[in-house]
Design an enzyme around this catalytic site. Sequence first.
Site, PDB file in Angstrom:
ATOM      1  N   LYS A 200      -1.093  28.464  46.288  1.00 21.43           N
ATOM      2  CA  LYS A 200      -0.022  27.506  45.992  1.00 21.43           C
ATOM      3  C   LYS A 200       0.887  28.140  44.959  1.00 21.43           C
ATOM      4  O   LYS A 200       0.463  29.016  44.193  1.00 21.43           O
ATOM      5  CB  LYS A 200      -0.588  26.206  45.427  1.00 21.43           C
ATOM      6  CG  LYS A 200       0.323  25.028  45.621  1.00 21.43           C
ATOM      7  CD  LYS A 200       0.214  24.504  47.035  1.00 21.43           C
ATOM      8  CE  LYS A 200       1.100  23.315  47.290  1.00 21.43           C
ATOM      9  NZ  LYS A 200       0.800  22.707  48.603  1.00 21.43           N
TER      10      LYS A 200
HETATM   11  P1  NAD Z   1       9.335  15.911  49.900  1.00 21.31           P
HETATM   12  O1  NAD Z   1       9.907  16.429  48.642  1.00 21.31           O
HETATM   13  O2  NAD Z   1      10.019  16.205  51.190  1.00 21.31           O
HETATM   14  O3  NAD Z   1       9.193  14.305  49.812  1.00 21.31           O
HETATM   15  C1  NAD Z   1       8.550  13.639  48.761  1.00 21.31           C
HETATM   16  C2  NAD Z   1       8.871  12.149  48.895  1.00 21.31           C
HETATM   17  O4  NAD Z   1       8.127  11.415  47.910  1.00 21.31           O
HETATM   18  C3  NAD Z   1      10.342  11.784  48.647  1.00 21.31           C
HETATM   19  O5  NAD Z   1      10.717  10.746  49.535  1.00 21.31           O
HETATM   20  C4  NAD Z   1      10.324  11.265  47.209  1.00 21.31           C
HETATM   21  O6  NAD Z   1      11.419  10.380  46.939  1.00 21.31           O
HETATM   22  C5  NAD Z   1       9.011  10.538  47.218  1.00 21.31           C
HETATM   23  N1  NAD Z   1       8.461  10.269  45.895  1.00 21.31           N
HETATM   24  C6  NAD Z   1       8.390  11.096  44.821  1.00 21.31           C
HETATM   25  N2  NAD Z   1       7.821  10.449  43.787  1.00 21.31           N
HETATM   26  C7  NAD Z   1       7.501   9.221  44.229  1.00 21.31           C
HETATM   27  C8  NAD Z   1       6.904   8.085  43.629  1.00 21.31           C
HETATM   28  N3  NAD Z   1       6.506   8.109  42.349  1.00 21.31           N
HETATM   29  N4  NAD Z   1       6.732   6.982  44.394  1.00 21.31           N
HETATM   30  C9  NAD Z   1       7.137   6.947  45.669  1.00 21.31           C
HETATM   31  N5  NAD Z   1       7.710   7.974  46.296  1.00 21.31           N
HETATM   32  C10 NAD Z   1       7.896   9.089  45.577  1.00 21.31           C
HETATM   33  O7  NAD Z   1       7.815  16.415  49.915  1.00 21.31           O
HETATM   34  P2  NAD Z   1       6.843  16.531  51.176  1.00 21.31           P
HETATM   35  O8  NAD Z   1       6.904  17.908  51.699  1.00 21.31           O
HETATM   36  O9  NAD Z   1       7.060  15.351  52.075  1.00 21.31           O
HETATM   37  O10 NAD Z   1       5.421  16.410  50.458  1.00 21.31           O
HETATM   38  C11 NAD Z   1       4.835  15.149  50.144  1.00 21.31           C
HETATM   39  C12 NAD Z   1       3.357  15.366  49.876  1.00 21.31           C
HETATM   40  O11 NAD Z   1       2.717  15.930  51.016  1.00 21.31           O
HETATM   41  C13 NAD Z   1       3.030  16.326  48.721  1.00 21.31           C
HETATM   42  O12 NAD Z   1       1.836  15.882  48.095  1.00 21.31           O
HETATM   43  C14 NAD Z   1       2.779  17.640  49.445  1.00 21.31           C
HETATM   44  O13 NAD Z   1       1.977  18.534  48.690  1.00 21.31           O
HETATM   45  C15 NAD Z   1       2.054  17.138  50.662  1.00 21.31           C
HETATM   46  N6  NAD Z   1       2.076  18.054  51.800  1.00 21.31           N
HETATM   47  C16 NAD Z   1       3.251  18.528  52.312  1.00 21.31           C
HETATM   48  C17 NAD Z   1       3.229  19.371  53.418  1.00 21.31           C
HETATM   49  C18 NAD Z   1       4.491  19.852  54.088  1.00 21.31           C
HETATM   50  O14 NAD Z   1       4.385  20.485  55.139  1.00 21.31           O
HETATM   51  N7  NAD Z   1       5.667  19.561  53.558  1.00 21.31           N
HETATM   52  C19 NAD Z   1       1.997  19.757  53.972  1.00 21.31           C
HETATM   53  C20 NAD Z   1       0.815  19.255  53.436  1.00 21.31           C
HETATM   54  C21 NAD Z   1       0.871  18.401  52.348  1.00 21.31           C
END
Ligand code: NAD
Length: 410
Positions: free
Chosen positions: A103
């Site tokens: 990471k």
């Molecule tokens: P992103 O930045 O695209 O989206 C994050 C979302 O969460 C946004 O809508 C933001 O406004 C919202 N958010 C942030 N703080 C918040 C809060 N306190 N309350 C409610 N909503 C809130 O990120 P992402 O890629 O969608 O990742 C989201 C999660 O999924 C993370 O934990 C990431 O590690 C995990 N993840 C992502 C991927 C991927 O392929 N992108 C893969 C596995 C896991």
Amino acid sequence: MESALETARQQLRRAVDQLQLSENDWQTLSTPRRILEVAVPLRRDNGNVEMYKGFRVQYSTTRGPSKGGVRFHPDIDMDETVALAMLMTWKCALTNLPYGGAKGGIAVDPATLSVMENERLTRRYTSEILPIIGPERDIPAPDVGTDERNMAWMMDTYSVNAGYSVPGVVTGKPISLGGSLGRTSATGDGVAISTREALLVRGIDPTSATVAIQGFGKVGYWTAVGLEKMGLTVVAVSDVHGGVTGFNSVTELWNHFKEHGNLDAPGTDRLTNEELLALEVDVLIPAALADAITAHSAPSIKAKIVVEGANAPTTPEGDAILKDKGVLVVPDILANAGGVIVSYFEWVQDKQAFFWDADEIYQNLDSQLMKAIREVEAMSSEQDVTWRESAMMIGVKRVADAHKLRGLYP
Ligand code: NAD
């Protein structure tokens, strides 16, 4: 509240104990292989120079090159990066990908950067971590606050330094640079598949099920789209500013969000993130950041199933409360593994320089994830453990076995 690293270490300790592994195994499994902290200078558009902290952690390289996302978020620090790299290690092993776990990220709020500033910061970060990444070493991907544009800049920076094009150095790239069809939606598709299977295990017809999703970013949005396609009803979603109900379809809401930058589409009603977590729905999907389900928020959760789209969204206290309430929790290392599975397909396609069609990718994702879901479910029943414990035991055992087979050098 426990830190993300303490939580991850506790989960590992429990798996090591349940698997009856030795203290030597615990030492090996609980120690990250390689940790790099770099200073990333950025020349702002106004000429000022600012310094940012950048991180890359390669938690394990035992089963193959390390693999994991790059996060741009002001709160990220080394401990959290180690915790997330540890989770990636068990996730890749659980889904049987030939990878270790990694990471990285920069402590920055990308919303404060212009596009040019974001590009300069991404390129400088890439050049700082360049010696330890590569298609055979460590393969970054998008995470919170980064997307395919950042991956294109990383791939270009690496390639310029190598002297030739190296598409396999990152995944989650634009299709025209060697990205894979289906990668953009893959994590959400995997969350949707996991949700469907968990509903079936609980005897609930997916087409009659209701869902609330916290977080409307890459994971939350594509999960919602996947679930609507499967016939489920998404009743509420939220972002960092709070949530809404009463929208006609997720796609309509997304289009409004893209145009206006808010979720207040015509006909919607507002609710807070706390109210969203407490909705009377079949499935709750935290898809934002860590520590959403805590000792404070878990008691009011009414969902029968929690599917962890985000990484580490549930604290150990929150987890214990959900267990007491009989809530089935599909853990992050299983539920959101779709992203890294299709990242693996992207890496394989880049190596072969031969690209698959979208149907083939979705079918392969479905079958690879379903294998892991079946294994987790079977071990959970056989050993009378939760799905999280079962998933951890399977992943950790594969890494421990690989350590033993490779032996210790010198
Ligand atoms: P992103 O930045 O695209 O989206 C994050 C979302 O969460 C946004 O809508 C933001 O406004 C919202 N958010 C942030 N703080 C918040 C809060 N306190 N309350 C409610 N909503 C809130 O990120 P992402 O890629 O969608 O990742 C989201 C999660 O999924 C993370 O934990 C990431 O590690 C995990 N993840 C992502 C991927 C991927 O392929 N992108 C893969 C596995 C896991």
